[in-house]
Design a protein around this motif. Structure first.
Motif, PDB file in Angstrom:
ATOM      1  N   VAL A   1      31.475  44.195  69.901  1.00 14.49           N
ATOM      2  CA  VAL A   1      31.157  45.617  70.008  1.00 14.49           C
ATOM      3  C   VAL A   1      31.112  45.991  71.487  1.00 14.49           C
ATOM      4  N   ASN A   2      31.915  46.963  71.865  1.00 13.73           N
ATOM      5  CA  ASN A   2      32.005  47.387  73.257  1.00 13.73           C
ATOM      6  C   ASN A   2      31.100  48.604  73.488  1.00 13.73           C
ATOM      7  N   ILE A   3      30.134  48.473  74.421  1.00 17.74           N
ATOM      8  CA  ILE A   3      29.230  49.575  74.782  1.00 17.74           C
ATOM      9  C   ILE A   3      29.153  49.606  76.304  1.00 17.74           C
ATOM     10  N   VAL A   4      29.996  50.415  76.909  1.00 20.85           N
ATOM     11  CA  VAL A   4      30.176  50.379  78.363  1.00 20.85           C
ATOM     12  C   VAL A   4      30.182  51.796  78.932  1.00 20.85           C
ATOM     13  N   LYS A   5      29.633  51.936  80.133  1.00 21.34           N
ATOM     14  CA  LYS A   5      29.692  53.200  80.878  1.00 21.34           C
ATOM     15  C   LYS A   5      29.942  52.880  82.354  1.00 21.34           C
TER      16      LYS A   5
ATOM     17  N   THR B   1      32.620  57.787  80.428  1.00 21.14           N
ATOM     18  CA  THR B   1      32.915  58.177  81.803  1.00 21.14           C
ATOM     19  C   THR B   1      31.629  58.364  82.602  1.00 21.14           C
ATOM     20  N   ILE B   2      31.776  58.637  83.886  1.00 26.45           N
ATOM     21  CA  ILE B   2      30.616  58.847  84.750  1.00 26.45           C
ATOM     22  C   ILE B   2      29.780  60.016  84.249  1.00 26.45           C
ATOM     23  N   ALA B   3      30.429  61.114  83.873  1.00 27.04           N
ATOM     24  CA  ALA B   3      29.704  62.330  83.520  1.00 27.04           C
ATOM     25  C   ALA B   3      29.127  62.290  82.112  1.00 27.04           C
ATOM     26  N   GLY B   4      29.647  61.431  81.252  1.00 29.55           N
ATOM     27  CA  GLY B   4      29.219  61.424  79.856  1.00 29.55           C
ATOM     28  C   GLY B   4      27.893  60.711  79.649  1.00 29.55           C
TER      29      GLY B   4
ATOM     30  N   GLU C   1      41.714  53.286  74.971  1.00 26.27           N
ATOM     31  CA  GLU C   1      41.280  53.696  73.639  1.00 26.27           C
ATOM     32  C   GLU C   1      40.046  54.592  73.660  1.00 26.27           C
ATOM     33  N   GLY C   2      39.599  54.973  74.858  1.00 27.75           N
ATOM     34  CA  GLY C   2      38.465  55.890  74.969  1.00 27.75           C
ATOM     35  C   GLY C   2      37.141  55.272  74.581  1.00 27.75           C
ATOM     36  N   CYS C   3      37.028  53.963  74.717  1.00 24.88           N
ATOM     37  CA  CYS C   3      35.814  53.266  74.287  1.00 24.88           C
ATOM     38  C   CYS C   3      34.785  53.116  75.404  1.00 24.88           C
ATOM     39  N   ASN C   4      35.137  53.450  76.626  1.00 19.99           N
ATOM     40  CA  ASN C   4      34.213  53.320  77.749  1.00 19.99           C
ATOM     41  C   ASN C   4      33.797  54.703  78.218  1.00 19.99           C
TER      42      ASN C   4
END
Length: 674
Positions: free
Chosen positions: A492-496, A445-448, A440-443
């Protein structure tokens, strides 16, 4: 000594065949025996720009326009049959030599290669923390052909627009095209330098970061008829270019610094060789490039490039080696040359048949030939993928039975059983069994660097829990989601990826991870606005550094300071001890070995006692240790309660996480008094 004549505009230049031979040999030799990249591919990109630009501008000058259909038809007829043949044979090899967990990814990359967007598939994997690091794709080399395929679509538009503008302004097409190519060269090179510095892994496969190499070849094609260097200069240019080209891969770590300005090394070396031309001198470098064997290797270089990589990958997989032995590498090269020597004449004969008679029928036959090759390949890959999907759905229907798939419950109860049903998730597709937040695009990416938040549950929930951290925080999401659903919480998901929840400097693959630092600053701002009741995050981080005799699990610098900041915001913290890391790809191990051979000891990656036990923690912190729900006291098994625990070398499957949700819920409520 023979007279040295200046290079002229001719359709065939023998030194270019020799240059192709040198480039493909560098590529193959460096791959086979050194596991490095040579810069030879950059020469192919420049040569493509050189030849295609020359062909297109001559068409403009001869006919007043570019016949796009005819141009693309010729290319399709010449390139697609050989590529499809190699892809088809490679798929057979994948079925024979690669473990089943890699089949799905291999099929995906086969389609991407056939449709000329493999470079973008690899670019996405390059910045995807969850992408397999150890599994080398047999289609990886198709990235450069994909870049060239995209160039073939773009370049007629560039040349055509330049010709149209020249016609409107009454100017010579070549002069206008020079301006256009200089602009493309400058913009693309500047972009390449910037993006290589910011995210080299992405830039390596980025077409935009490579366009300048084609433009440089195009500028050379326009300049060659005007160049007439003196005899001494041409001799020096030839040797300087050849020495520079051969030494590039030795002196530069191409795979980690290209493209950027570093790629000027092999491309300018090729420019020097082409500018020197065929001197005819016994002292010229072209004496090494123009003998018949070199020209022959150049003539089969396309097929040789296609064949050498999958043969090498299968050889390494079969032998278990990371680099080829001297004899094994020689066999790989010999077989590659033999296959190229067989397939090139076949492709040439097909092209000749397609072109026979010329006219409109020839332009129709070329794309028809390409489609005739592509459609069966795409049909087979689609059917194979559909069959794997159907099998996966069938197995997933079984997972609801706790007696057949207890998972972590087996460790809670302390009773082991044997199960007649297959393990779930299926190891062949285990890398798809990840939290839905990835899809769902919630995590991030490395570069973001942007803080992405996704909320699950009711907006007016009595309790809000924020899941914060890297991928080892992310894999707790399936269990937390089930708990949140039962209690009516908002999650609430806040992941990288690969980013720990701390202000301390971090590194990723040996380089400073500045994107993580920027993301972390944004996370604190987001939490200050969101004011969740609690943050669920990893309290330690595990490692496979066994230099001290056991795993280097630590309470990361900055964690406690971060938790104190949350205490000032009146936010609770649930710090869960990190999970063990087997250190090898568990599904791949199960594909080739017995489960008993795919185990690891907890202390390989974890401290003997949790670093959280003796730490001075703020009052807002509750700690959890669920290691006993993942491993036995002295052994981490790949399968527990008939459920696969790890989908790679350290991340827990979604299916297994859901089986431990009830026990996580009990311990979480006990620790927090919620």
């Amino acid at each position: 000594m023979r007279t040295i004549s200046p290079p002229t505009r001719i359709d065939h230049r023998p030194e270019i065949d020799g240059l192709r031979a040198v480039a493909v040999l560098l590529v193959a030799v460096y791959h086979v025996w050194f596991g490095r990249v040579s810069g030879g591919v950059d020469v192919f990109l420049l040569l493509t720009g050189f030849l295609i630009t020359g062909s297109l501008i001559r068409a403009v000058e001869r006919d007043g326009r570019i016949r796009l259909g005819a141009f693309l038809s010729r290319l399709a007829g010449r390139l697609v049959p050989t590529a499809v043949l190699v892809i088809a044979v490679t798929l057979v090899g994948a079925r024979l030599f690669l473990p089943e967990p890699r089949w799905r990814e291999t099929l995906t990359e086969a389609v991407a290669s056939a449709l000329y967007h493999e470079n973008w598939a690899l670019a996405r994997n390059a910045v995807d923390y969850l992408a397999r690091d150890t599994a080398v794709s047999p289609f990886q080399h198709f990235w450069s052909l994909s870049v060239q395929g995209q160039f073939y679509l773009l370049w007629p538009l560039v040349v055509g627009l330049a010709a149209w503008w020249a016609h409107r302004r009454g100017r010579a097409p070549r002069r206008v095209l020079v301006v256009a190519l200089v602009a493309v060269f400058a913009l693309s090179l500047a972009y390449s330098v910037v993006v290589t510095r910011a995210d080299q892994a992405w830039a390596y496969f980025d077409t935009g970061a490579r366009l300048w190499e084609f433009a440089l070849g195009g500028l050379l094609a326009l300049a060659v008829p005007l160049l007439n260097p003196p005899r001494t200069a041409r001799l020096i240019l030839g040797w300087a270019g050849l020495v520079a080209l051969v030494s590039c891969g030795v002196l530069l770590q191409v795979s980690t610094v290209f493209p950027g300005y570093a790629a000027l090394w092999p491309t300018l070396a090729a420019v020097a060789i082409i500018t020197a031309g065929t001197t005819g001198s016994r002292l010229g470098a072209d004496r090494l490039l123009t003998p018949r064997p070199m020209r022959y290797l150049g003539s089969i270089s396309y097929a040789l490039y296609l064949w050498h990589w999958p043969i090498l990958v299968f050889y390494l997989e079969y032998t278990g080696r990371t680099l080829a032995s001297p004899f094994g590498g020689a066999l790989v090269l010999a077989l590659s040359v033999a296959l190229a020597a067989v397939t090139t004449p076949i492709a040439d004969r097909l092209v000749a048949l397609v072109r026979a008679g010329g006219g409109r029928s020839a332009r129709v036959r070329a794309p028809a030939l390409a489609l005739a090759c592509l459609l069966p390949l795409l049909t087979v890959t689609g059917a194979w993928t559909a069959r794997m999907d159907a099998e996966q759905r069938r197995l997933e229907e079984l997972i609801g039975d706790p007696l057949r798939y207890p998972g972590a419950v087996e460790l809670v109860d302390g009773e082991r059983s044997s199960y007649p049903d297959p393990v779930l998730p299926d190891p062949a597709s285990a890398d798809q069994d990840v939290p839905v937040t990835y899809e769902e695009g919630c995590n991030q990416t490395i570069a973001g660097t942007e803080v992405i938040t996704c909320e699950y549950g009711e907006e007016d929930a009595d309790r809000t829990v924020a899941l914060v951290g890297g991928s080892h925080a992310a894999h707790w999401f399936p269990a937390l989601e089930e708990i949140a659903d039962r209690h009516g919480w908002r999650l609430v998901n806040i992941v990288k990826g690969a980013c720990l929840f701390t202000d301390e400097p971090q590194r990723y693959r040996g380089e400073p991870y500045t994107e993580c630092a920027e993301w972390n600053r944004g996370v604190m701002d987001e939490l200050a606005d969101l004011r969740p009741d609690a943050v669920f995050t990893t309290g330690t981080t595990t490692s496979l550094d066994t230099s001290a005799g056991f795993g280097e699990e630590t309470l990361v610098d900055g964690y406690v300071d971060r938790w104190r900041e949350l205490d000032d915001l009146e936010i609770e913290v649930v710090a869960v001890r990190d999970t063990p890391r087997p250190g090898f790809d568990v599904p791949e191990c199960l594909a080739t070995d017995e489960p008993s051979e795919c185990t690891a000891a907890p202390e390989d990656s974890m401290a003997r006692t949790s670093p959280l036990e003796d730490a001075a923690l703020p009052d807002n912190v509750s700690t959890l240790d669920l290691t006993d729900l993942v491993c036995d006291p002295d052994l981490c098994r790949p399968v527990v309660g008939n459920v696969l625990v790890f989908w790679d070398g350290g991340h827990i499957t979604t299916t297994y996480m859901r089986t431990l949700a009830p026990e996580l819920e009990r311990r979480l409520l006990t620790a927090t008094d919620w």
